[in-house]
Design an enzyme around this catalytic site. Structure first.
Site, mmCIF file in Angstrom:
data_model
loop_
_atom_site.group_PDB
_atom_site.id
_atom_site.type_symbol
_atom_site.label_atom_id
_atom_site.label_comp_id
_atom_site.label_asym_id
_atom_site.label_seq_id
_atom_site.Cartn_x
_atom_site.Cartn_y
_atom_site.Cartn_z
ATOM 1 C CD GLU A 105 1.096 -0.658 8.320
ATOM 2 O OE1 GLU A 105 -0.058 -0.234 8.485
ATOM 3 O OE2 GLU A 105 1.679 -0.608 7.230
ATOM 4 N N GLY B 66 0.798 -1.217 0.000
ATOM 5 C CA GLY B 66 0.000 0.000 0.000
ATOM 6 C C GLY B 66 0.831 1.268 0.000
ATOM 7 C CB THR B 67 0.498 4.335 2.053
ATOM 8 O OG1 THR B 67 0.738 3.830 3.371
ATOM 9 C CG2 THR B 67 -1.001 4.424 1.775
ATOM 10 C CG LEU B 68 4.441 1.609 4.487
ATOM 11 C CD1 LEU B 68 4.445 0.436 5.453
ATOM 12 C CD2 LEU B 68 5.242 2.764 5.044
#
Length: 156
Positions: A82, A8-10
């Site tokens: 997370e 995802g966003t990482l």
């Protein structure tokens, strides 16, 4: 050192990639692009448009992402980021390597099956399973859902 699969966003080019490269958080070394061996539902949910890999193997799609080799400090940072174990659960997932970056002992061969930790959502709203699923997450994609970074979120 541990392996972590980010979807995802990482990932590179996404809003939180800078966190993977910040030495204050620990060390992360890109190893390869890969996809899950089993399909999983990757959905975008909440008012913050967060990507979630739901713990429902066998449904959804084979999810694309990146494998990183991380030190203990980075693993601990990722657990905090997370919100593990309260928000996401860290578990092992089997991955098929698509292409790698590197040589020597850390190189991963295309087509090989590897294991890495992944942060997945084990509890979620039932309607999330009815949401569209994605093979690959892009915060800037044509889904039209604007991701809101953690520091920009109102307290929950």
């Amino acid at each position: 050192m541990a392996r972590v699969f980010v979807y995802g966003t990482l990932k590179k080019g996404q809003p939180n990639y800078f966190r993977m490269m910040d030495p204050a958080n620990g060390r992360a070394e890109f190893l390869a692009r890969a996809r899950t061996v089993e399909p999983y539902p990757l959905v975008i949910a909440t008012e913050h448009s967060i990507p979630f890999l739901l713990d429902a193997p066998g449904t959804g799609r084979r999810v694309c992402g990146e494998i990183y080799r991380v030190d203990q400090k980075m693993l601990e940072f990722l657990d905090r980021f997370e919100r593990c174990p309260h928000w996401y659960q860290r578990a092992e997932v089997r991955l098929e390597v698509e292409d790698g970056d590197g040589e020597g002992e850390n190189a991963l061969r295309p087509g090989s099956i590897e294991e890495a930790f992944v942060y997945r959502k084990t509890t979620h709203e039932p309607e999330w399973l009815q949401k569209p699923t994605y093979e690959s997450y892009d915060a800037y994609g044509d889904h039209g859902l604007k991701y809101v970074r953690p520091e920009d979120r109102s307290p929950e």
